[in-house]
Design a protein around this motif. Structure first.
Motif, PDB file in Angstrom:
ATOM      1  N   SER A 158      34.520  36.254  40.935  1.00 49.42           N
ATOM      2  CA  SER A 158      34.887  37.507  40.262  1.00 49.42           C
ATOM      3  C   SER A 158      36.378  37.536  39.938  1.00 49.42           C
ATOM      4  N   LEU A 159      37.200  36.977  40.836  1.00 49.38           N
ATOM      5  CA  LEU A 159      38.642  36.907  40.560  1.00 49.38           C
ATOM      6  C   LEU A 159      38.919  35.949  39.408  1.00 49.38           C
ATOM      7  N   GLY A 160      38.290  34.779  39.456  1.00 44.11           N
ATOM      8  CA  GLY A 160      38.477  33.788  38.397  1.00 44.11           C
ATOM      9  C   GLY A 160      38.031  34.334  37.045  1.00 44.11           C
ATOM     10  N   GLY A 161      36.886  35.028  37.052  1.00 42.73           N
ATOM     11  CA  GLY A 161      36.360  35.598  35.813  1.00 42.73           C
ATOM     12  C   GLY A 161      37.294  36.661  35.248  1.00 42.73           C
ATOM     13  N   ALA A 162      37.786  37.531  36.124  1.00 42.64           N
ATOM     14  CA  ALA A 162      38.699  38.595  35.673  1.00 42.64           C
ATOM     15  C   ALA A 162      39.996  37.996  35.125  1.00 42.64           C
ATOM     16  N   GLU A 163      40.519  36.983  35.795  1.00 46.48           N
ATOM     17  CA  GLU A 163      41.748  36.331  35.328  1.00 46.48           C
ATOM     18  C   GLU A 163      41.537  35.689  33.959  1.00 46.48           C
ATOM     19  N   ARG A 164      40.375  35.107  33.783  1.00 44.00           N
ATOM     20  CA  ARG A 164      40.074  34.443  32.513  1.00 44.00           C
ATOM     21  C   ARG A 164      39.956  35.465  31.375  1.00 44.00           C
ATOM     22  N   LEU A 165      39.380  36.619  31.669  1.00 39.13           N
ATOM     23  CA  LEU A 165      39.355  37.683  30.657  1.00 39.13           C
ATOM     24  C   LEU A 165      40.779  38.129  30.358  1.00 39.13           C
ATOM     25  N   ASN A 166      41.581  38.321  31.400  1.00 35.73           N
ATOM     26  CA  ASN A 166      42.974  38.763  31.221  1.00 35.73           C
ATOM     27  C   ASN A 166      43.769  37.792  30.364  1.00 35.73           C
ATOM     28  N   SER A 167      43.546  36.498  30.549  1.00 31.92           N
ATOM     29  CA  SER A 167      44.306  35.482  29.804  1.00 31.92           C
ATOM     30  C   SER A 167      43.876  35.438  28.347  1.00 31.92           C
ATOM     31  N   GLY A 168      42.720  36.027  28.038  1.00 26.15           N
ATOM     32  CA  GLY A 168      42.212  35.989  26.672  1.00 26.15           C
ATOM     33  C   GLY A 168      41.406  34.732  26.377  1.00 26.15           C
ATOM     34  N   ALA A 169      41.217  33.871  27.372  1.00 29.33           N
ATOM     35  CA  ALA A 169      40.494  32.621  27.151  1.00 29.33           C
ATOM     36  C   ALA A 169      38.985  32.817  27.073  1.00 29.33           C
TER      37      ALA A 169
END
Ligand code: V1P
Ligand code: CA
Ligand code: ZN
Length: 416
Positions: A158-169
């Motif tokens: 869930s952390l990795g997924g949220a970070e990936r959304l935040n990065s725009g990737a």
């Protein structure tokens, strides 16, 4: 569905750890992490995973766990694979999540509680809980072998997924090992120990002023609601069975407090709800929230215990009705992190999460299940379907209308 439209498909990042299926709460416990591996195996054999791009977040090439069938190695298979890659829209990138660290978990939980989870073992559980730290409770939340690792996989996704959304990737992130909505700041509850959802939302709040949480698990999303009960930056919205049902919270009159007053939304339902009944309240409520709250990102908990035939649930949703929630949320074109949760009839959990993964990929799946490692679980029909049963729907239209009016009334009092 996106089929036949010019809508650009969303970039989907899927988080899966091949170890997750090996954890067991105890023999006979309804929560079975194995269902995540069953779902993954179906997802792979339907050809939804981009085989080239998969990488673990720490840079190690991902390993695809034992898969049989479609995308094997022959010439014909290579053609199929290239065709799929040609329209990247139809597949998703697979990541093995990093393990969440203690420091990450204590962004929400207390140090004392996380240390307890790290140190408790099946042998010491009784002594440790007897010592005054009321952290694990009875049959629901046992201290099982590998408990802390299991939590770090769930939270890491869930952390990795949220970070990936935040990065725009990515536009959509999926973590079927997440969605553990009952975990509290200092306490395990209802099969949940670490609240990966709260951690994911905290991550999304780093860049989004407002985040919406939607919970279609048959149980009330109490842990997430409590965590954000007095803030106006997170709106929590849970649809759940209410009335002599675990955990007992989630009355329509519970709307949040202080700055958060009006930002907790509860839709209490009776047992036996059907697809049409459910959508008659889900869609207007979510539409209204999207229009007036205007979240920058959505966390969507897709607990599959709201499906017909669930061992613990009592709702009567089909695969279509359940997946329609994902389709509707996707249609707003806002970044989404889609998470798992409950679901106790494991063959149906695997079916639902496979279908909902396909929905996010903009893909239509054959009703006939592809060959997969757990084929025998899906007999005698071997179909991608969950049929309704003939139990009574204890949600008459007047009841649903009354609840809908109350919920929309609560929302009308928000500043806008
Ligand atoms: O009802 C209770 C507690 C135990 N009693 C003291 C009251 N617990 C429920 C917990 C349900 C958790 C759902 C989790 C989720 O929302 C998210 C992952 O889906 C419970 C139930 C029940 N029928 O509600 N525990 C059990 N059944 C149970 C049965 C057998 C063995 C262990 C637990
Ligand atoms: Ca719910
Ligand atoms: Zn549940």
């Amino acid at each position: 569905s996106d089929e036949g439209t010019s809508k650009p498909s969303r970039r989907v990042a899927y988080y899966y750890d091949q170890d997750v299926g090996n954890y067991t709460y105890y023999l006979g416990h309804p929560m079975k992490p194995h269902r995540i591996r069953m779902a993954h195996n179906l997802i792979v054999n339907y050809g939804m995973c981009d085989e080239e791009a998969g990488e673990s977040e720490d840079g190690v090439r991902k390993v695809n766990d034992g898969t049989i069938g479609l995308l094997g190695g022959g010439v014909e298979e290579k053609m199929v694979r290239n065709e799929l890659r040609g329209s990247r829209s139809k597949t998703m990138q697979v990541f093995r999540p990093r393990r969440a660290t203690k420091a990450e978990m204590t962004r929400f939980h207390t140090d004392e509680y996380i240390e307890f989870l790290e140190n408790v073992t099946p042998e010491t559980a009784d002594a440790m809980t007897g010592g005054g730290v009321r952290c694990l409770i009875g049959e629901d939340c046992p201290a099982f072998e590998g408990l802390f690792e299991f939590c770090s996989i769930s939270a890491g996704g869930s952390l990795g997924g949220a970070e990936r959304l935040n990065s725009g990737a990515a536009d959509i992130a999926i973590n079927w090992a997440g969605g553990l909505h009952h975990a509290k700041k200092t306490e395990a509850s209802g099969f949940c120990y670490v609240n990966d959802i709260v951690l994911g939302i905290l991550e999304l709040l780093r860049i989004h002023p407002r985040v919406l949480y939607i919970d279609v698990d048959v149980h009330h999303g109490d842990g997430v609601e409590e965590a954000f009960y007095s803030t106006d930056r997170v709106m929590t919205c849970s649809f759940h069975r209410f009335g002599e049902f675990f955990p007992g919270t989630g009355d329509v009159r519970d709307v949040g407090m202080k700055r958060g007053k009006g930002y907790a939304v509860n839709v209490p339902l009776r047992d036996g709800i059907t697809d049409d009944s459910f959508q008659s309240i889900f869609k207007p409520v979510i539409q209204h929230i999207m229009d007036y709250f205007r979240p920058g990102a959505v966390a969507l908990q897709m607990g599959a215990d709201s499906l017909s035939g669930d061992k613990l649930g009592g709702f009567n949703l089909t695969l279509e009705g359940h997946a329609e929630c994902a389709r509707f949320v996707k249609s707003f074109n806002v970044p989404v992190i889609m998470l798992g949760g409950g679901g106790y009839t494991t063959k149906n959990v695997a079916r639902a999460w496979t279908k909902e993964t396909a929905v996010m990929c903009g893909r239509e799946l054959s009703e006939d299940l592809p060959y997969n490692q757990y084929m025998e679980y899906y007999g005698p029909r071997y179909k991608l379907e969950v049929l309704p049963n003939n139990t009574d729907n204890h949600n008459p239209p007047e009841y649903l209308e009354k609840i809908k009016v109350q919920v929309l009334e609560n929302l009308r009092n928000l500043p806008h």
